[in-house]
Motif scaffolding. Structure first.
Motif, mmCIF file in Angstrom:
data_model
loop_
_atom_site.group_PDB
_atom_site.id
_atom_site.type_symbol
_atom_site.label_atom_id
_atom_site.label_comp_id
_atom_site.label_asym_id
_atom_site.label_seq_id
_atom_site.Cartn_x
_atom_site.Cartn_y
_atom_site.Cartn_z
ATOM 1 N N GLY A 103 76.138 54.280 5.978
ATOM 2 C CA GLY A 103 77.036 55.255 6.020
ATOM 3 C C GLY A 103 78.421 55.176 6.413
ATOM 4 O O GLY A 103 79.215 55.826 6.019
ATOM 5 N N GLU A 104 78.599 54.190 7.506
ATOM 6 C CA GLU A 104 79.965 53.933 7.919
ATOM 7 C C GLU A 104 80.905 53.212 6.954
ATOM 8 O O GLU A 104 81.931 53.339 7.147
ATOM 9 N N ARG A 149 78.685 58.204 3.906
ATOM 10 C CA ARG A 149 77.950 59.119 4.545
ATOM 11 C C ARG A 149 78.580 60.489 4.113
ATOM 12 O O ARG A 149 77.857 61.643 4.411
ATOM 13 N N HIS A 150 79.758 60.685 3.768
ATOM 14 C CA HIS A 150 80.471 61.695 3.295
ATOM 15 C C HIS A 150 79.985 62.003 1.682
ATOM 16 O O HIS A 150 80.469 63.397 1.289
ATOM 17 N N GLN A 156 75.490 59.886 -4.035
ATOM 18 C CA GLN A 156 74.871 58.583 -3.603
ATOM 19 C C GLN A 156 73.864 57.972 -4.573
ATOM 20 O O GLN A 156 74.154 56.900 -4.771
#
Length: 251
Positions: A103-104, A149-150, A156
């Motif tokens: 996610g990062e 993650r956004h 995704q």
């Protein structure tokens, strides 16, 4: 005779019915017994079949029958307690598509990381990058440099599906992922899957959709209570599964 691309022999895996709780320090000092149930069950047992190169196989069965567990054992992410599942060739796993994405990291960084883990060099990823992003669509393309993650769950899945289906692996394992996304994207996925099959790839598909099973699979395997109940033409296997489901509902 050519060896099968997927070979499953006497496969079995045993699970606990409930997760054992950890003993507290006090319990360990007093040597109290763990009160959590230790009963086990066989999620799969005595499963044997072969899949030939270029064959398209659909896996049929109700919830809890062991379908996803079997797929994960073929993919090598779960190990059997009995028997073996051998795959001759690399695998493109369409299973929990976004599970390997971080996610990062940005979406761009995730593409390079995930593709690299599947054996592609940076040069190979560079050559395929535009194709991956174009398939995923304009929303994904516009967000490639923001943290993964956004992304919405739909975005995704789009980038993950686009990436995995550009790999050169000869064996494709699919677990329900064709059920996600909007109608237009699903049709793009269907077309991509058909192109992969026409190129000679081997398909092992888990789905509750009779439409998807009939569209992509010629042969069916029917699991019931962890046992292989039927192996034959997909229409016959679906008919047997539906008859059993109707009988269970009537009883």
């Amino acid at each position: 005779m050519a060896k099968p691309v997927i070979e499953v022999r006497n496969l079995g895996i045993e699970f606990y019915r409930s997760r054992r709780r950890r003993m507290s320090l006090r319990e360990m000092v007093l040597k109290r017994q763990n009160s959590a149930p230790s009963e086990t069950f066989w999620a799969l047992r005595n499963i044997s079949f072969d899949v030939a190169r270029g064959e398209a196989v659909g896996l049929v069965g109700g919830n809890g029958s062991g379908k996803s567990t079997l797929l994960r054992m073929i993919a090598g992410v779960m190990l059997p307690d009995e028997g073996h599942a051998k795959v001759r060739g690399r695998v493109a796993p369409l299973i929990e598509l976004t599970g390997g994405f971080l996610g990062e990291l940005t979406a761009r960084e995730n593409v390079y990381l995930a593709a690299g883990l599947h054996g592609l060099t940076k040069e190979q990823i560079d050559a395929r990058f535009d194709e991956i992003v174009d398939f995923a669509g304009p929303q994904v393309q516009a967000g490639m440099d923001m943290p993964f993650r956004h992304f919405s769950s739909g975005m995704q899945v789009r980038i993950a599906f686009a990436l995995i289906t550009t790999l050169d692996q000869p064996v494709v394992l699919v677990d329900e992922v064709l059920a996600v996304g909007d109608r237009a994207f699903r049709e793009k996925c269907y077309e991509r899957m058909e192109n992969m099959l026409s190129g000679g790839k081997t398909l092992f598909l888990v789905s509750h959709s009779e439409h998807d099973l009939r569209r992509f699979a010629e042969r069916g395997l029917y699991l019931a209570s962890g046992q292989l109940k039927s192996d034959g033409p997909i229409d016959e296997v679906i008919a047997q599964y539906n008859a059993d489901a109707d009988a269970d509902a009537a009883s």
